[in-house]
Design a protein around this motif. Structure first.
Motif, mmCIF file in Angstrom:
data_model
loop_
_atom_site.group_PDB
_atom_site.id
_atom_site.type_symbol
_atom_site.label_atom_id
_atom_site.label_comp_id
_atom_site.label_asym_id
_atom_site.label_seq_id
_atom_site.Cartn_x
_atom_site.Cartn_y
_atom_site.Cartn_z
ATOM 1 N N LEU A 85 -1.207 6.109 5.037
ATOM 2 C CA LEU A 85 -0.181 5.049 5.737
ATOM 3 C C LEU A 85 1.224 5.651 5.784
ATOM 4 O O LEU A 85 1.904 5.874 4.799
ATOM 5 C CB LEU A 85 0.027 3.912 5.048
ATOM 6 N N PHE B 37 -5.485 5.454 2.225
ATOM 7 C CA PHE B 37 -4.317 4.922 1.814
ATOM 8 C C PHE B 37 -3.322 5.535 1.424
ATOM 9 O O PHE B 37 -2.031 5.139 1.570
ATOM 10 C CB PHE B 37 -4.805 3.684 0.683
ATOM 11 N N LEU C 259 1.349 3.619 -3.130
ATOM 12 C CA LEU C 259 0.537 4.788 -3.599
ATOM 13 C C LEU C 259 0.977 6.283 -3.321
ATOM 14 O O LEU C 259 0.927 6.892 -3.894
ATOM 15 C CB LEU C 259 -1.103 4.491 -2.905
ATOM 16 N N PHE D 173 -7.939 -5.263 -3.213
ATOM 17 C CA PHE D 173 -7.931 -3.888 -2.259
ATOM 18 C C PHE D 173 -7.142 -2.672 -3.116
ATOM 19 O O PHE D 173 -7.470 -1.581 -2.567
ATOM 20 C CB PHE D 173 -6.876 -4.579 -1.243
ATOM 21 N N PHE D 174 -6.359 -2.884 -4.087
ATOM 22 C CA PHE D 174 -6.142 -1.714 -4.761
ATOM 23 C C PHE D 174 -7.271 -1.227 -5.574
ATOM 24 O O PHE D 174 -7.515 0.067 -5.585
ATOM 25 C CB PHE D 174 -5.029 -2.124 -5.828
ATOM 26 N N THR E 120 5.332 1.155 7.540
ATOM 27 C CA THR E 120 5.681 0.014 6.582
ATOM 28 C C THR E 120 7.092 -0.318 6.760
ATOM 29 O O THR E 120 7.714 -1.660 5.950
ATOM 30 C CB THR E 120 5.338 0.306 5.019
ATOM 31 N N ALA F 19 -3.144 3.194 -8.036
ATOM 32 C CA ALA F 19 -4.141 2.193 -7.637
ATOM 33 C C ALA F 19 -4.671 1.471 -8.843
ATOM 34 O O ALA F 19 -4.636 0.282 -8.765
ATOM 35 C CB ALA F 19 -5.299 2.909 -6.601
ATOM 36 N N ALA G 134 0.884 -1.403 -0.060
ATOM 37 C CA ALA G 134 0.049 0.162 -0.151
ATOM 38 C C ALA G 134 0.864 1.097 -0.014
ATOM 39 O O ALA G 134 0.459 2.150 -0.419
ATOM 40 C CB ALA G 134 -0.931 0.096 1.434
ATOM 41 N N TYR G 135 2.078 1.168 0.502
ATOM 42 C CA TYR G 135 2.900 2.267 0.490
ATOM 43 C C TYR G 135 3.089 3.134 -0.802
ATOM 44 O O TYR G 135 3.558 3.932 -1.043
ATOM 45 C CB TYR G 135 4.122 2.162 1.425
ATOM 46 N N SER H 44 -8.878 1.015 -2.758
ATOM 47 C CA SER H 44 -8.236 2.195 -2.756
ATOM 48 C C SER H 44 -8.605 3.187 -3.574
ATOM 49 O O SER H 44 -8.105 4.583 -3.354
ATOM 50 C CB SER H 44 -6.540 1.974 -2.475
ATOM 51 N N SER I 79 -0.210 2.977 11.825
ATOM 52 C CA SER I 79 -0.898 4.172 11.309
ATOM 53 C C SER I 79 -1.936 4.801 11.913
ATOM 54 O O SER I 79 -1.925 5.968 11.979
ATOM 55 C CB SER I 79 -1.408 3.380 9.934
#
Length: 566
Positions: free
Chosen positions: A375, A372, A5, A361-362, A380, A50, A2-3, A365, A221
């Motif tokens: 974060l 997202f 993004l 999940f993307f 991470t 994303a 996720a980082y 987001s 987070s």
């Protein structure tokens, strides 16, 4: 993953994209209109990243059935933003030309994948280099996790190549290098990331708690979201206020405008700089993706020890190539398989369901970009360090007994993090392997075998891997000489070999192919189990003390059958 993004949006927006700055240079950083466009561009890149990751990961899961996530890759995005396009458009080619270069690169990769060149490259790489690539990527991840883009434990230093970081903003050299001048390791956010993230995640992993990594990321987070605390990421300045306002929206939808396919200059190949950028992208992504895919497949236990290949490799490379083209249409740098996929593999992912979950999940987001994109890096960073430690397990299987194998493997391991590039680290390993093996081979030929290095005959790894052609039923089909020549050619992909013997439905696996694939899985599993048994026996001997020859423990250890020779 996720980082990526936030990180990819930050890097690519530095190029300025389609934003215009008439003065150029440092004046752009003082142009209010340009800065406003750049800030809007960064948020558009969150959505575009994303979308690219959603499409690419879903394609990998559906077509190749592998547990790999794809997104715009680190390294390639930095080369795209800071060298090709340049900060505020100060690079060698324009933003529109750079997107055209990435689009063309993707289609070239599609052709190379269909012709089997990328699969062949992965097969012919020596085993020690392939194993060391995974270990080098592990160290690379750990360095990223400990660096400014993660926990910020280490960073630039005035006296050493690398030094301690983790100081508060007032103690940084903000005008030049951003290195810590004093008060290192005193940033409370770093310690929150280490203990609430790293230590807690490791303990949960030790107790086999599922989802340990995402739990640690969420806890760190959430602790960083309240404003006014010492560990908040929403600082009391203009940027912090703007990020806070964006975060408060929680769920929102925005288009990728001002980026998109309308920015691509479809005739932007009329300069030498564009072709130079294309060649550079090609060889970086070729070695980077090949090394990453093989390392992840090895980490997941999907590599066939007999052939050095993994199931679904052809579709995996094609999916990766198509994802590059898709990313360019969204205004992004080349997409690639992510080494962070090792986190999902460590949690038990072995099939395309893992990739489809990443894609899902993307997709979510896209609607929760404010969350997202918030974060923090110190949430991470510890995960990257832990995943890096897991990937170091392949070091035990490297052939350290022969210098011609050991030195190239070691150069690959240290080259990937030191050069800050998977591709350049692998190049160092390949070139050193060629020099240290071709020269002794030439000397042996000239002296007719009288002068060879120590261990040349008994400790050196054998060269070359030619996959068995067991899918060909030669008992019912008599092959002509030219057909047999095609079938035995290791460079050609399986679909070409099938067509040459009349198997027109080459995309369907025959019964012989299925049996061979299952046999490969069985032998690979036996090989991994025997390696694990051998390590377990060694640990047991260390706990009890090494028994003299003839004792029961020694006899039990010796009873373990040797691993099958690939």
């Amino acid at each position: 993953m996720a980082y990526i993004l936030a990180v990819n949006a930050s890097i690519l927006s530095d190029s300025g994209g389609p934003c215009e700055c008439h003065d150029g240079g440092d004046a752009c950083s003082k142009d209010p209109a340009y800065l406003a466009c750049q800030n809007d561009l960064r948020r558009a890149y969150v959505v575009a990243t994303a979308a690219a990751a959603c499409i690419a990961s879903g394609l990998m899961g559906l077509s190749a059935n592998l547990p790999l996530g794809l997104a715009p890759g680190l390294g390639a995005n930095a080369y795209f933003a800071y060298t090709v396009v340049g900060t505020a458009g100060s690079g060698t080619v324009s933003y529109a030309q750079a997107l055209a270069v990435v689009w063309l690169e993707g289609w070239i990769f599609v052709i190379l994948s269909i012709l089997g060149v990328r699969q062949w490259l992965a097969r012919v790489l020596p085993k020690s280099l392939k194993l060391s690539t995974g270990a080098g990527i592990g160290v690379y991840l750990a360095l990223i996790g400990l660096g400014p883009g993660g926990l910020n434990v280490v960073g630039l230093d005035f006296d050493n190549l690398l030094g301690f970081a983790g100081c508060l903003p007032q103690y940084r050299d903000s005008e030049h290098s951003n290195a810590c001048l004093s008060h290192v390791l005193q940033d409370p956010r770093m310690w929150v990331g280490i203990f609430l993230g790293g230590v807690l995640i490791t303990l949960l992993l030790m107790y086999r708690v599922r989802g340990a990594m995402i739990l640690g990321i969420l806890l760190v987070s959430i602790s960083s979201w309240p404003r006014g605390s010492a560990v908040t990421q929403f600082t009391d300045d203009a940027q912090g206020n703007d990020n806070w306002d964006f975060f408060k929206q929680v769920a929102t939808w925005r288009s990728i405008d001002p980026i998109g396919p309308h920015n691509i200059d479809w005739q932007g190949y009329n300069t030498g700089h564009a072709w130079l950028a294309l060649i550079t992208f090609l060889y970086i992504d070729l070695l980077d993706t090949t090394g990453t895919l093989y390392a992840m497949a090895t980490h997941a236990g999907l590599v066939d020890v007999r052939t050095g290949d993994f199931e679904g490799s052809s579709m995996a490379y094609i999916s990766d190539a198509v994802s590059i083209c898709t990313g360019s249409l969204l205004g992004c740098s080349p997409c690639t398989a992510f080494v962070e996929s090792a986190a999902g593999i460590a949690e038990g992912g072995r099939t395309g369901i893992t990739a489809l979950t990443i894609s899902l999940f993307f997709f979510l987001s896209l609607f929760f970009a404010p969350i997202f994109a918030s974060l923090p890096a110190w949430a991470t960073g510890s995960v990257l360090v832990i995943v890096g430690s897991m990937m170091m397990s392949s070091v035990a299987e490297i052939n350290w007994d022969y210098m011609g194998d050991a030195v190239p493997a070691f150069l690959t391991i240290i080259g990937i993090p030191f050069f800050y590039s998977i591709a350049y680290g692998l190049i160092a390993g390949i070139l050193s392997y060629v020099v240290l093996n071709i020269i002794p081979w030439a000397i042996a030929k000239v002296t007719r075998g009288r002068l060879v290095p120590d261990g040349w005959h008994d400790r050196r790894e054998p060269w070359g891997i030619v996959p068995p052609n067991t899918f060909l039923d030669t008992t019912t089909k008599k092959l002509s000489p030219w057909q047999r020549a095609v079938v035995n050619h290791s460079l050609l992909p399986p679909w070409v070999k099938k067509l040459c013997i009349g198997q027109w439905r080459f995309w369907n696996m025959t019964e012989a192919e299925m049996e061979d694939m299952l046999e490969g899985r069985r032998l690979s599993q036996i090989y991994r189990e025997q390696l694990a048994q051998r390590r377990a026996a060694e640990r047991e001997q260390q706990r009890r003390g090494f028994a003299p020859p003839g004792d029961e423990e020694t006899a039990d250890a010796k009873s373990i059958s040797p691993a099958p020779t690939p």
